[in-house]
Design an enzyme around this catalytic site. Sequence first.
Site, mmCIF file in Angstrom:
data_model
loop_
_atom_site.group_PDB
_atom_site.id
_atom_site.type_symbol
_atom_site.label_atom_id
_atom_site.label_comp_id
_atom_site.label_asym_id
_atom_site.label_seq_id
_atom_site.Cartn_x
_atom_site.Cartn_y
_atom_site.Cartn_z
ATOM 1 N N GLY A 320 13.304 18.342 24.153
ATOM 2 C CA GLY A 320 11.801 18.194 24.324
ATOM 3 C C GLY A 320 11.254 19.406 24.244
ATOM 4 O O GLY A 320 11.358 20.280 23.553
ATOM 5 N N GLU A 321 10.115 19.486 25.367
ATOM 6 C CA GLU A 321 9.353 20.759 25.388
ATOM 7 C C GLU A 321 8.366 20.809 24.503
ATOM 8 O O GLU A 321 7.514 21.742 24.516
ATOM 9 C CB GLU A 321 10.257 22.084 25.602
ATOM 10 C CG GLU A 321 11.127 22.100 26.726
ATOM 11 C CD GLU A 321 12.115 23.519 26.793
ATOM 12 O OE1 GLU A 321 11.908 24.369 26.069
ATOM 13 O OE2 GLU A 321 12.939 23.427 27.419
#
Length: 355
Positions: A320-321
């Site tokens: 993610g991120e």
Amino acid sequence: MSLLDRTLLEIFPQDSDSRDAAKARLDNLVMPHWALGDLMDLAIDLAGMQRTIKPLVDKRAIVTMAGDHGVAAEGVSKFPAEVTVQMVHAIIGGSAGVNALARSAGADVFVVDMGVNADLRDLVEQKKLINKKVGLGTGNIAKGPAMSRAMAVRAVEGGIDVAFALSTKYNIIGTGEMGIGNTTPSAAIAAVCTGKTVEEITGRGSGLNDAELQTKIDIIKKSIEINKPNSKDGLDILAKVGGFEIGGIAGLIIGCAAKKIPVVVDGYISTAGALIAAKIEPFVRDYLIFAHRSVEPGHVHMQEFLGCKRPLLDLNFRLGEGTGAAMAMNLVDGAKAILTDMSTFDEIAVTAPEK
């Protein structure tokens, strides 16, 4: 009229004339027909999104939406909830995964506080963090709704605000997120939107073992049973089983679609945000570029529901991120280059193949 309602009036499908013009050019480039495959399809999409056969994707941003989740108290993640704010500091400091990959893609990273359970006003005052905080983390969806409908609207409109602010400088935007426990509400959203079973949708997230995975599945089922989200109402789904950062991602997508800006959708949680956005306004699908396919088993079902035949990358990502979105941006740049930088047979007097 609310910001959300006004914004929805500005969203239209891709421009068919620009798509046709792009295809006509691509059909005659100096190579065997359609030899660059999916990138050529993406080039047509870029033309349709930006309404020109000379699209621009050189000014790039990754927006990492951050928020905490009450359901983290149920043990659905390997990491404690305080890691959310710790990772917000890491991303702002430039040392997280998204920072490294964004630098390699020439993209700027913006972090938005949608609902972190901490006082981050000092970072906002230093202009290191964008403040769209709706609350100090969501409610525990295993016991009740994540938020009120009014809070869901605020979350979405916060994302729209960010999209509008960035639209003056950037011509392509990637989604990202940070929030411990957020694969749980994302799985709930996916199950409600796609109609797939919770078992089909739910994965190990941060690395759960078999027993922990079963607990997570049970909690997601319970959250849907208790809250009874309306599968046809994106805001209701968000309010009942969502997250503040997921709402922010939905709003970011809606805002970008209104501004005709391509959105590179990151992974599992970002795609949950895309599901909410598409439930609110189906035309946003025309502005989505799917970066990659997550290890999370439900991701393929979510992408297929949104019309994605195949994402740009499949690299066993599960971070993610905005990491996948950053990685995919160079491929988007390649698609644009095919359309704008290659010559046709006529332009350089090369004999075309027989038809």
